[in-house]
Design an enzyme around this catalytic site. Structure first.
Site, PDB file in Angstrom:
ATOM      1  N   ARG A 183       0.863  -1.282   0.054  1.00  0.00           N
ATOM      2  CA  ARG A 183       0.083   0.035   0.150  1.00  0.00           C
ATOM      3  C   ARG A 183       0.908   1.199   0.047  1.00  0.00           C
ATOM      4  NH1 ARG A 183       2.567   2.334   3.515  1.00  0.00           N
ATOM      5  NH2 ARG A 183       0.853   3.453   3.733  1.00  0.00           N
ATOM      6  N   GLY A 184       0.230   2.527  -0.053  1.00  0.00           N
ATOM      7  CA  GLY A 184       1.077   3.747  -0.374  1.00  0.00           C
ATOM      8  C   GLY A 184       1.309   3.862  -1.697  1.00  0.00           C
ATOM      9  N   ALA A 185       0.999   5.370  -1.961  1.00  0.00           N
ATOM     10  CA  ALA A 185       0.880   5.630  -3.698  1.00  0.00           C
ATOM     11  C   ALA A 185       2.052   5.133  -4.472  1.00  0.00           C
ATOM     12  CB  ALA A 185       0.705   6.968  -3.501  1.00  0.00           C
ATOM     13  N   ASP A 231      -2.135  10.865  -1.775  1.00  0.00           N
ATOM     14  CA  ASP A 231      -2.388   9.889  -2.922  1.00  0.00           C
ATOM     15  C   ASP A 231      -2.532  10.448  -4.437  1.00  0.00           C
ATOM     16  OD1 ASP A 231      -2.908   8.580  -0.281  1.00  0.00           O
ATOM     17  OD2 ASP A 231      -2.558   6.900  -1.402  1.00  0.00           O
TER      18      ASP A 231
HETATM   19  O1  MRU Z   1      -4.637   3.180   2.156  1.00  0.00           O
HETATM   20  P1  MRU Z   1      -3.218   3.505   2.249  1.00  0.00           P
HETATM   21  O2  MRU Z   1      -2.252   2.866   3.401  1.00  0.00           O
HETATM   22  O3  MRU Z   1      -2.666   2.915   0.700  1.00  0.00           O
HETATM   23  O4  MRU Z   1      -3.016   5.027   2.145  1.00  0.00           O
HETATM   24  C1  MRU Z   1      -1.445   5.549   1.932  1.00  0.00           C
HETATM   25  C2  MRU Z   1      -1.662   7.005   2.203  1.00  0.00           C
HETATM   26  O5  MRU Z   1      -2.552   7.648   2.443  1.00  0.00           O
HETATM   27  C3  MRU Z   1      -0.351   7.737   2.362  1.00  0.00           C
HETATM   28  O6  MRU Z   1      -0.358   8.657   3.352  1.00  0.00           O
HETATM   29  C4  MRU Z   1      -0.108   8.085   1.089  1.00  0.00           C
HETATM   30  O7  MRU Z   1       0.106   6.982   0.111  1.00  0.00           O
HETATM   31  C5  MRU Z   1       0.898   9.159   0.981  1.00  0.00           C
HETATM   32  S1  MRU Z   1       2.437   8.560   1.159  1.00  0.00           S
HETATM   33  C6  MRU Z   1       2.952   7.981  -0.385  1.00  0.00           C
END
Ligand code: MRU
Length: 380
Positions: free
Chosen positions: A69-71, A257
């Site tokens: 997960r994470g963008a 994101d």
């Molecule tokens: O649902 P997730 O864990 O994928 O959400 C991730 C986030 O909201 C992060 O803060 C976001 O990706 C920014 S960091 C690249």
């Protein structure tokens, strides 16, 4: 006004930050046997387990279930998902179906569409027998690019933290969700400046929002900050406003994101409330992201697609039980409905600045246009 000089020294340290038990890891890598390996983030911080992705379907499942997960990491995994797809069947039909499968996994993080766009553009116009090799090579390049971009984000953002380091106490930074090395391939977005400032000898302390419902802050951000030795404290999501009123926060620093062309910042749900509290208390609110996270086609924050996930993530909590086993318990009455929207949008007017690999920009349409002048970024 007398300002104390802060002595900044670059520690002689291995800057590949992700270390688990002394060993450097990235969040995703390819093995010679043609599989892709990822750290299973759904098991952290209680278990460190590596998962093997051997098909596009398994890669899509890993994104959907938040094993990754994470963008940026979602984008990197999607790129490798296409490489796995081409490895097994490089036909045009399979390429199109694989892009569609991966694109449908999670709707909010634009890096998914960006990575798929880059893969599709490179593969659609070449002969099928060349596609697998090309796909592996571009997926690897996307990962290298993310590492370099996150390192640059750290180098730019670190200066903001250093500028705040004028008092006898650590710089207190509040962050939300996980925007560290685990959200990307290495370094991270919002945490990259923090790691760099810390490594340079600046005293920092991070307030880590727990980030209900999935607790990415409490589980992942706390885990990686602890692993790197960065002082931090996990707080309930609702405490941030109070800490800001009591001057115990110097800066809010989050990832994103998706950023609109007008500078609105979509991030994990709860970010908007932190931005409101920061504005009310005169505290700078920064978001950090690679340029690939900017969606040039979106003019309005209201148009960002917001992921809705299973209410189970809200009604149940998973943690370590007294016997050391993982346990999931219900915390909401069985008959009560629950709404689990994963993201919110902070309007540009509440954002002090956007930290990108190309520098720090105002969250305005004009500033982002300048940023985009030399290179248009396409999304699938
Ligand atoms: O649902 P997730 O864990 O994928 O959400 C991730 C986030 O909201 C992060 O803060 C976001 O990706 C920014 S960091 C690249």
């Amino acid at each position: 006004m007398r300002q104390r000089m802060v002595r900044i020294k670059m520690a002689r340290r291995d800057f590949r930050t992700m270390k688990i038990s002394g060993k450097h890891y990235r969040t995703i890598w390819r093995l010679a046997d043609g599989t892709v390996q990822v750290i299973d983030q759904s098991r952290l911080p209680f278990a460190f387990e590596i998962r093997s992705l051997d098909s596009v379907e398994v890669a899509a499942h890993a994104i959907r279930t938040m094993v990754v997960r994470g963008a940026p990491l979602i984008g990197a995994t999607a790129a490798y998902g296409i490489a796995l797809a081409m490895h097994h069947d490089a036909s045009t039909r399979h390429l199109e179906a694989s892009v569609a499968l991966l694109r449908a996994t999670r709707p909010t993080a634009i890096d998914l569409a960006w990575a798929l766009g880059r893969m599709h553009a490179a593969l659609a116009g070449i002969d099928a027998p060349q596609r697998a090799a090309m796909a592996w090579s571009i997926a690897a390049q996307i990962c290298e690019d993310y590492v370099a971009q996150c390192r640059q984000i750290g180098a730019h953002g670190r200066k903001l933290i250093e500028a705040l380091a004028i008092k006898r106490r650590p710089v207190n930074i509040l962050t939300h969700c996980n925007a560290g090395w685990l959200c990307s391939v290495d370094w991270g977005t919002a945490l990259s400046p923090i790691y760099m400032a810390h490594d340079a000898g600046v005293a920092v302390h991070v307030w880590v929002d727990e980030t209900r419902p999935r607790n990415q802050g409490a589980s992942l951000t706390a885990y990686e900050l602890a692993a790197h030795g960065v002082p931090h404290t996990v707080i309930a999501d609702n405490l941030g406003g109070h800490l800001m009123q009591r001057r115990r926060v110097d800066m809010v620093l989050v990832g994103s994101d998706r950023v609109t062309a007008a500078g609105d910042v979509c991030n994990k749900v709860g970010t908007y409330l932190k931005a409101l509290a920061a504005r009310d208390n005169g505290i700078p609110f920064y978001a950090a992201m690679p340029v690939s996270t900017i969606d040039w086609t979106l003019q309005n924050g209201e148009d960002v697609p917001i992921e809705e996930r299973s209410p189970d993530e809200l009604t149940h909590v998973t943690g370590l039980a007294a016997d050391g086993a993982l346990a999931t318990v219900r915390v909401v009455p069985a008959g009560s409905p629950a709404l689990n929207l994963g993201f919110d949008v902070t309007p540009a007017k509440l954002v002090t600045g956007l930290i990108t690999e190309r520098g720090i920009y105002a969250a305005t349409r004009a500033a982002l246009q300048r940023l985009n002048e030399d290179r248009r970024i396409a999304h699938a």
